[in-house]
Design a protein around this motif. Structure first.
Motif, PDB file in Angstrom:
ATOM      1  N   TYR A  77       0.833  -1.210   0.000  1.00  0.00           N
ATOM      2  CA  TYR A  77       0.000   0.000   0.000  1.00  0.00           C
ATOM      3  C   TYR A  77       0.866   1.258   0.000  1.00  0.00           C
ATOM      4  O   TYR A  77       0.550   2.234  -0.687  1.00  0.00           O
ATOM      5  CB  TYR A  77      -0.925   0.020   1.216  1.00  0.00           C
ATOM      6  CG  TYR A  77      -1.690   1.313   1.317  1.00  0.00           C
ATOM      7  CD1 TYR A  77      -2.764   1.574   0.462  1.00  0.00           C
ATOM      8  CD2 TYR A  77      -1.315   2.290   2.232  1.00  0.00           C
ATOM      9  CE1 TYR A  77      -3.437   2.779   0.534  1.00  0.00           C
ATOM     10  CE2 TYR A  77      -1.982   3.490   2.298  1.00  0.00           C
ATOM     11  CZ  TYR A  77      -3.056   3.736   1.452  1.00  0.00           C
ATOM     12  OH  TYR A  77      -3.715   4.934   1.509  1.00  0.00           O
ATOM     13  N   LEU A  78       1.967   1.237   0.755  1.00  0.00           N
ATOM     14  CA  LEU A  78       2.840   2.413   0.793  1.00  0.00           C
ATOM     15  C   LEU A  78       3.413   2.714  -0.586  1.00  0.00           C
ATOM     16  O   LEU A  78       3.541   3.881  -0.981  1.00  0.00           O
ATOM     17  CB  LEU A  78       3.971   2.181   1.802  1.00  0.00           C
ATOM     18  CG  LEU A  78       3.542   1.969   3.257  1.00  0.00           C
ATOM     19  CD1 LEU A  78       4.759   1.734   4.147  1.00  0.00           C
ATOM     20  CD2 LEU A  78       2.717   3.143   3.759  1.00  0.00           C
ATOM     21  N   PHE A  79       3.740   1.662  -1.343  1.00  0.00           N
ATOM     22  CA  PHE A  79       4.236   1.851  -2.711  1.00  0.00           C
ATOM     23  C   PHE A  79       3.145   2.465  -3.590  1.00  0.00           C
ATOM     24  O   PHE A  79       3.400   3.429  -4.334  1.00  0.00           O
ATOM     25  CB  PHE A  79       4.686   0.507  -3.289  1.00  0.00           C
ATOM     26  CG  PHE A  79       5.209   0.577  -4.700  1.00  0.00           C
ATOM     27  CD1 PHE A  79       6.542   0.850  -4.951  1.00  0.00           C
ATOM     28  CD2 PHE A  79       4.369   0.378  -5.786  1.00  0.00           C
ATOM     29  CE1 PHE A  79       7.029   0.925  -6.254  1.00  0.00           C
ATOM     30  CE2 PHE A  79       4.846   0.435  -7.096  1.00  0.00           C
ATOM     31  CZ  PHE A  79       6.184   0.719  -7.330  1.00  0.00           C
ATOM     32  N   ALA A  80       1.937   1.918  -3.512  1.00  0.00           N
ATOM     33  CA  ALA A  80       0.829   2.454  -4.303  1.00  0.00           C
ATOM     34  C   ALA A  80       0.549   3.904  -3.929  1.00  0.00           C
ATOM     35  O   ALA A  80       0.296   4.754  -4.795  1.00  0.00           O
ATOM     36  CB  ALA A  80      -0.422   1.596  -4.100  1.00  0.00           C
ATOM     37  N   ASN A  81       0.614   4.205  -2.639  1.00  0.00           N
ATOM     38  CA  ASN A  81       0.356   5.566  -2.178  1.00  0.00           C
ATOM     39  C   ASN A  81       1.446   6.523  -2.641  1.00  0.00           C
ATOM     40  O   ASN A  81       1.178   7.694  -2.957  1.00  0.00           O
ATOM     41  CB  ASN A  81       0.257   5.572  -0.650  1.00  0.00           C
ATOM     42  CG  ASN A  81      -0.280   6.878  -0.114  1.00  0.00           C
ATOM     43  OD1 ASN A  81      -1.355   7.335  -0.505  1.00  0.00           O
ATOM     44  ND2 ASN A  81       0.463   7.509   0.784  1.00  0.00           N
ATOM     45  N   MET A  82       2.677   6.042  -2.705  1.00  0.00           N
ATOM     46  CA  MET A  82       3.797   6.874  -3.134  1.00  0.00           C
ATOM     47  C   MET A  82       3.599   7.375  -4.566  1.00  0.00           C
ATOM     48  O   MET A  82       3.950   8.503  -4.902  1.00  0.00           O
ATOM     49  CB  MET A  82       5.098   6.054  -3.033  1.00  0.00           C
ATOM     50  CG  MET A  82       6.357   6.800  -3.457  1.00  0.00           C
ATOM     51  SD  MET A  82       7.871   5.932  -2.984  1.00  0.00           S
ATOM     52  CE  MET A  82       7.773   4.437  -3.951  1.00  0.00           C
ATOM     53  N   TYR A  83       2.981   6.534  -5.404  1.00  0.00           N
ATOM     54  CA  TYR A  83       2.760   6.916  -6.806  1.00  0.00           C
ATOM     55  C   TYR A  83       1.312   7.324  -7.082  1.00  0.00           C
ATOM     56  O   TYR A  83       0.970   7.632  -8.232  1.00  0.00           O
ATOM     57  CB  TYR A  83       3.163   5.762  -7.725  1.00  0.00           C
ATOM     58  CG  TYR A  83       4.659   5.606  -7.835  1.00  0.00           C
ATOM     59  CD1 TYR A  83       5.413   6.476  -8.614  1.00  0.00           C
ATOM     60  CD2 TYR A  83       5.326   4.604  -7.141  1.00  0.00           C
ATOM     61  CE1 TYR A  83       6.790   6.349  -8.707  1.00  0.00           C
ATOM     62  CE2 TYR A  83       6.705   4.460  -7.227  1.00  0.00           C
ATOM     63  CZ  TYR A  83       7.427   5.341  -8.012  1.00  0.00           C
ATOM     64  OH  TYR A  83       8.796   5.219  -8.097  1.00  0.00           O
TER      65      TYR A  83
ATOM     66  N   ALA B 139      -1.308   5.459  -7.218  1.00  0.00           N
ATOM     67  CA  ALA B 139      -1.838   4.505  -8.202  1.00  0.00           C
ATOM     68  C   ALA B 139      -2.417   3.286  -7.496  1.00  0.00           C
ATOM     69  O   ALA B 139      -1.778   2.718  -6.605  1.00  0.00           O
ATOM     70  CB  ALA B 139      -0.722   4.068  -9.158  1.00  0.00           C
ATOM     71  N   ALA B 140      -3.630   2.904  -7.883  1.00  0.00           N
ATOM     72  CA  ALA B 140      -4.280   1.677  -7.397  1.00  0.00           C
ATOM     73  C   ALA B 140      -4.275   1.570  -5.874  1.00  0.00           C
ATOM     74  O   ALA B 140      -4.150   0.477  -5.316  1.00  0.00           O
ATOM     75  CB  ALA B 140      -3.607   0.445  -8.020  1.00  0.00           C
ATOM     76  N   ARG B 141      -4.471   2.691  -5.185  1.00  0.00           N
ATOM     77  CA  ARG B 141      -4.417   2.669  -3.722  1.00  0.00           C
ATOM     78  C   ARG B 141      -5.543   1.824  -3.116  1.00  0.00           C
ATOM     79  O   ARG B 141      -5.339   1.123  -2.131  1.00  0.00           O
ATOM     80  CB  ARG B 141      -4.455   4.097  -3.177  1.00  0.00           C
ATOM     81  CG  ARG B 141      -3.127   4.824  -3.336  1.00  0.00           C
ATOM     82  CD  ARG B 141      -3.194   6.256  -2.894  1.00  0.00           C
ATOM     83  NE  ARG B 141      -3.946   7.070  -3.840  1.00  0.00           N
ATOM     84  CZ  ARG B 141      -3.878   8.397  -3.892  1.00  0.00           C
ATOM     85  NH1 ARG B 141      -3.119   9.052  -3.037  1.00  0.00           N
ATOM     86  NH2 ARG B 141      -4.572   9.074  -4.780  1.00  0.00           N
ATOM     87  N   ARG B 142      -6.741   1.930  -3.702  1.00  0.00           N
ATOM     88  CA  ARG B 142      -7.871   1.177  -3.158  1.00  0.00           C
ATOM     89  C   ARG B 142      -7.647  -0.328  -3.323  1.00  0.00           C
ATOM     90  O   ARG B 142      -7.929  -1.116  -2.416  1.00  0.00           O
ATOM     91  CB  ARG B 142      -9.164   1.598  -3.858  1.00  0.00           C
ATOM     92  CG  ARG B 142     -10.406   0.960  -3.267  1.00  0.00           C
ATOM     93  CD  ARG B 142     -11.654   1.650  -3.756  1.00  0.00           C
ATOM     94  NE  ARG B 142     -11.796   1.559  -5.210  1.00  0.00           N
ATOM     95  CZ  ARG B 142     -12.781   2.172  -5.881  1.00  0.00           C
ATOM     96  NH1 ARG B 142     -13.650   2.912  -5.242  1.00  0.00           N
ATOM     97  NH2 ARG B 142     -12.864   2.028  -7.189  1.00  0.00           N
ATOM     98  N   VAL B 143      -7.125  -0.731  -4.479  1.00  0.00           N
ATOM     99  CA  VAL B 143      -6.826  -2.147  -4.709  1.00  0.00           C
ATOM    100  C   VAL B 143      -5.768  -2.632  -3.719  1.00  0.00           C
ATOM    101  O   VAL B 143      -5.901  -3.691  -3.108  1.00  0.00           O
ATOM    102  CB  VAL B 143      -6.346  -2.375  -6.157  1.00  0.00           C
ATOM    103  CG1 VAL B 143      -5.852  -3.804  -6.339  1.00  0.00           C
ATOM    104  CG2 VAL B 143      -7.459  -2.073  -7.143  1.00  0.00           C
ATOM    105  N   ALA B 144      -4.706  -1.846  -3.538  1.00  0.00           N
ATOM    106  CA  ALA B 144      -3.619  -2.249  -2.650  1.00  0.00           C
ATOM    107  C   ALA B 144      -4.109  -2.385  -1.218  1.00  0.00           C
ATOM    108  O   ALA B 144      -3.831  -3.388  -0.542  1.00  0.00           O
ATOM    109  CB  ALA B 144      -2.479  -1.233  -2.738  1.00  0.00           C
ATOM    110  N   ALA B 145      -4.843  -1.383  -0.728  1.00  0.00           N
ATOM    111  CA  ALA B 145      -5.316  -1.410   0.655  1.00  0.00           C
ATOM    112  C   ALA B 145      -6.254  -2.594   0.885  1.00  0.00           C
ATOM    113  O   ALA B 145      -6.135  -3.318   1.884  1.00  0.00           O
ATOM    114  CB  ALA B 145      -6.023  -0.104   0.989  1.00  0.00           C
ATOM    115  N   SER B 146      -7.180  -2.799  -0.021  1.00  0.00           N
ATOM    116  CA  SER B 146      -8.143  -3.894   0.140  1.00  0.00           C
ATOM    117  C   SER B 146      -7.467  -5.252   0.019  1.00  0.00           C
ATOM    118  O   SER B 146      -7.826  -6.198   0.731  1.00  0.00           O
ATOM    119  CB  SER B 146      -9.262  -3.762  -0.901  1.00  0.00           C
ATOM    120  OG  SER B 146      -9.987  -2.571  -0.707  1.00  0.00           O
ATOM    121  N   ALA B 147      -6.487  -5.372  -0.880  1.00  0.00           N
ATOM    122  CA  ALA B 147      -5.785  -6.650  -1.050  1.00  0.00           C
ATOM    123  C   ALA B 147      -4.987  -7.002   0.201  1.00  0.00           C
ATOM    124  O   ALA B 147      -4.894  -8.177   0.575  1.00  0.00           O
ATOM    125  CB  ALA B 147      -4.869  -6.587  -2.272  1.00  0.00           C
TER     126      ALA B 147
END
Length: 310
Positions: free
Chosen positions: A274-280, A282-290
């Motif tokens: 999630y931190l990687f997704a948040n950094m860019y 991109a796809a934050r909701r997918v990352a957090a939920s996964a």
């Protein structure tokens, strides 16, 4: 199966206690943040320092073990990108972030305690070898791919700086590097320092699991169900299946190595995904939920892999 759940469930009960404590207002968000700072910047780096400083590097760092695990990691990263891009029609940045979610298994907070409960503390030597290069491998692969694919960094020097900052500002990585330095130099810890480290180490995993439960309460699943199911399948099923096939057929791992490679590969995506997704962005909701759904599903999938392992 009951015996297998007896191994896995205590880990998730501690995690669940943290989730419920935050949900019911018994533990504050600020408390969770403080607990995670303590565990991720102090206690777990002490754990990794102690483990690496006493590790038999010649025995622990077997190229066959690392090849078995990281072949799976790289494969699910590529499959995640391709699936997100061409099956689900996501942007290139989203696709790489989704691939990173599949790539970054929770090797420390879940992999270490589950392996220890299943096979004992002496079985963790191959785990520490995997963990030692996990963050640098994943960040170098993920950030380099993102920076090149999105043309965010055409300057090679800036690219190296971006990757280096992400890797070497990580407290876990600092603990690992100091452990290598102590190991290679033959430095022996004074008794009182070793005792202090032991106190920190005992608190590391239980506190981190409780804190992780609180963190997961923030990541409530919403939308993107098919993509989330896809990335969880890559993390929990495809990655360990590749590690198992490589270890049994190609690299001929020992029993301990095979257990560590497969169990670590079968862990849910870590919070770093999630931190990687948040950094860019991109796809934050997918990352957090996964991260949340994958962690819950690991109760069953890890039990299944334990059943298959020798």
């Amino acid at each position: 199966m009951t015996a297998l759940l007896d191994i896995v469930l205590p880990v998730f009960l501690v995690l669940g206690a943290g989730y419920i404590a935050v949900w019911r207002g018994l533990f504050s968000d600020a408390g969770v943040d403080g607990l995670m700072v303590f565990t991720q910047k102090f206690a777990i780096p002490c754990l990794l320092f102690s483990a690496i400083s006493t590790l038999d590097l010649g025995q622990g760092f077997d190229w066959r073990l690392l090849l078995s695990y990281y072949t799976g990691s790289t494969t699910v990263f590529v499959l995640g990108i391709l699936g997100a891009r061409f099956v689900f029609g996501r942007s290139i940045a989203d696709s790489i972030a989704i691939g990173f979610v599949a790539l970054f298994a929770n090797s420390v907070l879940l992999g270490l305690p589950i392996t220890e409960r299943a096979y004992g503390i002496d079985a963790l030597v191959p785990n520490y070898a995997i963990v030692a290069i996990h963050a640098p491998f994943c960040y170098v692969l993920g950030i380099t791919t993102m920076e090149i694919a999105t043309a965010a960094s055409r300057d090679p020097l800036r690219l190296v700086t971006t990757v280096g900052k992400a890797v070497f500002s990580n407290a876990l990585m600092i603990g690992i590097l100091l452990g290598f330095a102590a190991n290679l130099s033959g430095l022996e810890m004074p008794g009182v320092v070793g005792d202090a480290l032991d106190l920190m180490i005992r608190a590391a995993l239980p506190a981190a699991l409780f804190g992780l439960g609180g963190v997961l309460y923030r990541y409530r699943p919403e939308g993107d169900a098919k993509v989330i199911a896809f990335v969880c399948g890559l993390s929990l099923l495809v990655h360990p299946a590749i590690a198992y096939g490589m270890g049994r057929v190609v690299t001929d791992l020992t029993t301990d190595q095979l257990r560590s490679a497969v169990l670590t590969a079968s862990m849910a995506p870590g919070v770093n995904a999630y931190l990687f997704a948040n950094m860019y962005g991109a796809a934050r909701r997918v990352a957090a939920s996964a991260v949340l759904i994958g962690t819950a599903a690991t109760v069953l999938t890890a039990s299944g892999w334990l059943l298959l392992l020798p």
